[in-house]
Design a protein around this motif. Sequence first.
Motif, PDB file in Angstrom:
ATOM      1  N   GLU A  24      33.612  20.568   5.820  1.00 18.54           N
ATOM      2  CA  GLU A  24      33.984  19.165   6.028  1.00 18.54           C
ATOM      3  C   GLU A  24      32.920  18.230   5.459  1.00 18.54           C
ATOM      4  N   PHE A  78      42.666  15.770   5.062  1.00 16.37           N
ATOM      5  CA  PHE A  78      41.823  14.722   5.645  1.00 16.37           C
ATOM      6  C   PHE A  78      42.262  13.345   5.137  1.00 16.37           C
ATOM      7  N   ASP A  79      42.267  12.390   6.046  1.00 13.62           N
ATOM      8  CA  ASP A  79      42.493  10.994   5.664  1.00 13.62           C
ATOM      9  C   ASP A  79      41.170  10.451   5.120  1.00 13.62           C
ATOM     10  N   GLY A  86      34.180   7.268   7.734  1.00 11.83           N
ATOM     11  CA  GLY A  86      33.556   6.805   8.970  1.00 11.83           C
ATOM     12  C   GLY A  86      32.344   7.649   9.331  1.00 11.83           C
ATOM     13  N   ASN A 117      40.011   7.541   4.935  1.00  8.54           N
ATOM     14  CA  ASN A 117      39.413   6.528   5.810  1.00  8.54           C
ATOM     15  C   ASN A 117      38.628   7.177   6.957  1.00  8.54           C
ATOM     16  N   GLN A 118      39.124   8.294   7.439  1.00  8.02           N
ATOM     17  CA  GLN A 118      38.409   9.012   8.500  1.00  8.02           C
ATOM     18  C   GLN A 118      37.130   9.641   7.950  1.00  8.02           C
ATOM     19  N   LYS A 134      45.552  11.782   0.220  1.00  7.95           N
ATOM     20  CA  LYS A 134      44.785  12.515   1.232  1.00  7.95           C
ATOM     21  C   LYS A 134      43.942  13.587   0.543  1.00  7.95           C
TER      22      LYS A 134
END
Length: 350
Positions: A158, A12-13, A19, A15-16, A105
Motif C-alpha cells: 500500500e 484504491f481511491d 490522505g 483521494n484516500q 482508481k
Amino acid sequence: MINKKKFTERIFDPNQLSGLDEDHYIQLPVDFIHDLSKAASLQDLLDKIAFWISHVFDADRVSITLQENEEYLKLYSISGNQAIPIDFKIPIKQTFVGRTFATAKLIICDDLSQSDELDCQMLTQHGMGTCMDAPMIHNDICIGTLNVADERKYYYSEQQAILLQCLANWLAMNIKLHLQFQEMEVLASTDELTGAFNRRVFIQESNQTMLQFFKSNIPFSIGILDIDHFKTLNDCYGHKAGDYVLKLMSEHIQKVLRANDFLARIGGEEFAIILPACLSTEAVQVFKRILATIEMMQIHYDDNIICFTVSIGVAEVKKHDADIEGVFKRADKALYRAKKLGRNQIYLAE
C-alpha cells in the motif's frame, strides 16, 4: 504479509491514498527532477518518466498510456519488459489498464495469471507476475495511466501504491503543461483561419533556408501567390465566403506540395511558398500544378458555386543575394507582373 488466498486484486481511491500523515514524505533522485526539466518534447518527457520510475520502483516494466479516443489508450513509452509492444492500441474495455483509466482508481493485480483481462494475459505470457496501475489525474480528469510491473507475484504494498499515485498526479501536471505549451506554440505559429503557418514563422523559415544556402549552396525557390479579384469575391458572396475560400484553397495547395515544402499565409489573400532544394524550372512545374488545381476548384457555398484563380510570382535564390529579402522582392515583383499580364498565371523572375 499479504494473505495470498484472500487477495488477487486491490483497488484504491486516489483521494484516500492522498490522505497521508503530515510526517509522510516522498524522496526522489535529484537527477530525476533535473531530467524532467530538460525534456524537449512530450515524448522525451514520457521516456524520461518511464526510465526513472523503473529505478524508483526497481520495476521490471514501466509503461505510460494516454487517452487516444473514446475506445483506446495509446502506449507512449515503455521501459523494460516489452510484453505489450509500443504500437499496440489498448482497448479501454476488457483491459486492466483501461479499467484503471475508466474508473480513475489505482488497482494492484497481485497475481496476473488469475486475470482474464487482455493486457494481464499478455504480461503473464512474458513472465510478469504482478502489476500496479495508477490513473494520471489532473483537475479531476484522468488523462492516462502509469503502470509498473514485476516478475514476482504479490509484490506491491500500500505504501508503494501511495507513492505511485502521488507520482502519477504530479506527472499528469507535467504532461498537461507540455501539452499546453505545445498548443501555445501552434497558436503562435499558425494562421488561425487556414491552418497554414503565419508571416512570423515564414520569416524565420525563409531566413533559415537562406542560411542553409550560404552554408551548403543548396538552391531554393520562393513563390508568392495571390487570389485574383479577391475583393470582388468578398463583395459578391460575403466575407465568410471569402474566409471559406481561403481555408479550402490552403488545404488544396498543401496536398500538391512535397513533405518538405513550406506554406504560409503572409497577409490577406496572399500566401508564400518555400520550395527547398528546388531550382526555378522545377519550381515552375510545382506551381503549375497548384495553378491548375485551384482553377479546377468549385466551392459550394450556400446556393452558390464559387470559382476563382490565382497569380503566382516565382524567384530562385542567386549567388549575389546577400539576404532573403532580395529573393522575396523578386518574387513579389514577379507576382505584380503576373497580375499585370492578365492574372491566372505564373511569372518567373529573372
